[in-house]
Design an enzyme around this catalytic site. Structure first.
Site, short mmCIF file in Angstrom:
data_model
loop_
_atom_site.label_atom_id
_atom_site.label_comp_id
_atom_site.label_asym_id
_atom_site.label_seq_id
_atom_site.Cartn_x
_atom_site.Cartn_y
_atom_site.Cartn_z
N ARG A 1 79.10 28.26 69.13
CA ARG A 1 79.11 27.11 70.05
C ARG A 1 80.49 26.91 70.67
NH1 ARG A 1 74.35 24.16 69.21
NH2 ARG A 1 73.55 24.11 67.09
N GLY B 1 74.00 20.96 70.98
CA GLY B 1 74.34 21.94 72.02
C GLY B 1 75.10 21.40 73.21
N ASP C 1 65.11 25.34 79.25
CA ASP C 1 64.47 26.64 79.11
C ASP C 1 62.99 26.49 79.46
OD1 ASP C 1 64.26 29.34 78.39
OD2 ASP C 1 63.93 28.88 76.29
N THR C 2 62.13 26.30 78.46
CA THR C 2 60.71 26.08 78.77
C THR C 2 60.50 24.74 79.47
OG1 THR C 2 60.27 24.98 76.65
CG2 THR C 2 59.99 27.38 76.73
N GLY C 3 61.41 23.80 79.20
CA GLY C 3 61.30 22.46 79.78
C GLY C 3 60.65 21.44 78.86
N ASP D 1 74.23 28.07 70.59
CA ASP D 1 74.44 28.75 69.32
C ASP D 1 73.44 29.87 69.08
OD1 ASP D 1 72.24 26.77 68.89
OD2 ASP D 1 72.30 27.60 66.86
N GLU E 1 72.24 18.26 79.15
CA GLU E 1 71.66 19.32 78.31
C GLU E 1 72.52 20.58 78.39
OE1 GLU E 1 69.76 20.20 76.11
OE2 GLU E 1 67.79 19.27 76.14
N ASP E 2 72.48 21.38 77.35
CA ASP E 2 73.14 22.68 77.39
C ASP E 2 72.30 23.65 78.23
OD1 ASP E 2 71.06 22.72 75.52
OD2 ASP E 2 72.22 23.71 73.94
N THR F 1 61.61 20.23 75.89
CA THR F 1 62.57 19.24 75.39
C THR F 1 62.91 18.23 76.47
OG1 THR F 1 63.50 20.98 73.99
CG2 THR F 1 64.80 18.96 74.25
#
Ligand code: IMP
Ligand code: MG
Length: 180
Positions: free
Chosen positions: A168, A47, A106-108, A162, A102-103, A110
């Site tokens: 992408r 990503g 979100d939740t954090g 994606d 990072e792309d 990763t």
């Protein structure tokens, strides 16, 4: 200019011009912050590739790049995943100034996993730069040093992001139709 011709797309959130403008601004922040040093950009496959290369082109200090790939054990967006490294970096990062690119955060989960893992390898500094930051869905707190845009809770594609591996390569960021 960027008329979406993709049926699953509802509307464009950030045009290609807006994205490129923000990338230039964030690259300037990064160049100022790390002035006088070399910087290693670490991209998370796949990503972040489009964002990382665009960002690297605008950064005015010497940069190295490396990539890692992760696999998350939950395919379901929303279900917090167990993250592991599927492809590791080619080289060590000890003593280096490291920027994880990072792309989207979100939740954090990763980002937190990668920060913890990379921190254990002895970089001189370690920070996150993300194209998109979706704070309303954050579950674990991670420090996001550089961000281009904050976004609301809609699934987006383009600029590396994606939907089932498609879209992408769109130069803009677009919101998917609900239920797509
Ligand atoms: P996190 O661990 O929840 O922060 O997940 C971040 C990862 O989920 C990103 O690197 C993306 O691969 C994926 N993701 C989260 N939201 C979106 C989205 O809106 N579009 C596409 N991919 C997304
Ligand atoms: Mg990703």
């Amino acid at each position: 200019m960027t008329k979406p011709i993709v049926p699953e797309i509802d509307h464009v959130l950030f045009t290609e011009e807006q994205v490129n403008q923000r990338i230039r601004e964030v690259a300037a922040e990064i160049s100022a912050k790390y002035r006088g040093k070399d910087l290693k950009l670490i991209g998370v496959l796949k990503g972040s590739v489009f964002f990382l290369t665009a960002l690297a082109r605008e950064i005015e200090i010497p940069v190295k790049i490396d990539f890692l790939a992760i696999s998350s054990f939950s395919n379901q967006r929303g279900a917090p995943g167990v993250v592991r490294i599927a492809k590791d970096l080619d080289e060590g990062i000890e003593g280096e100034e490291v920027l994880l690119v990072e792309d989207i955060v979100d939740t954090g989960f990763t980002a937190r996993y990668l920060l913890q893992t990379l921190a254990g390898r002895g970089p001189n500094s370690l920070a996150i730069c993300t194209l998109l930051d979706r704070t309303p869905r954050r579950i674990v707190q991670v420090p996001v040093e550089f961000r281009c845009f904050e976004i609301p809770d809609h699934f987006v594609v383009g600029c590396g992001l994606d939907y089932k591996q498609l879209y992408r390569n769109l130069g803009f960021v677009a919101v998917m139709k609900p239920g797509a």
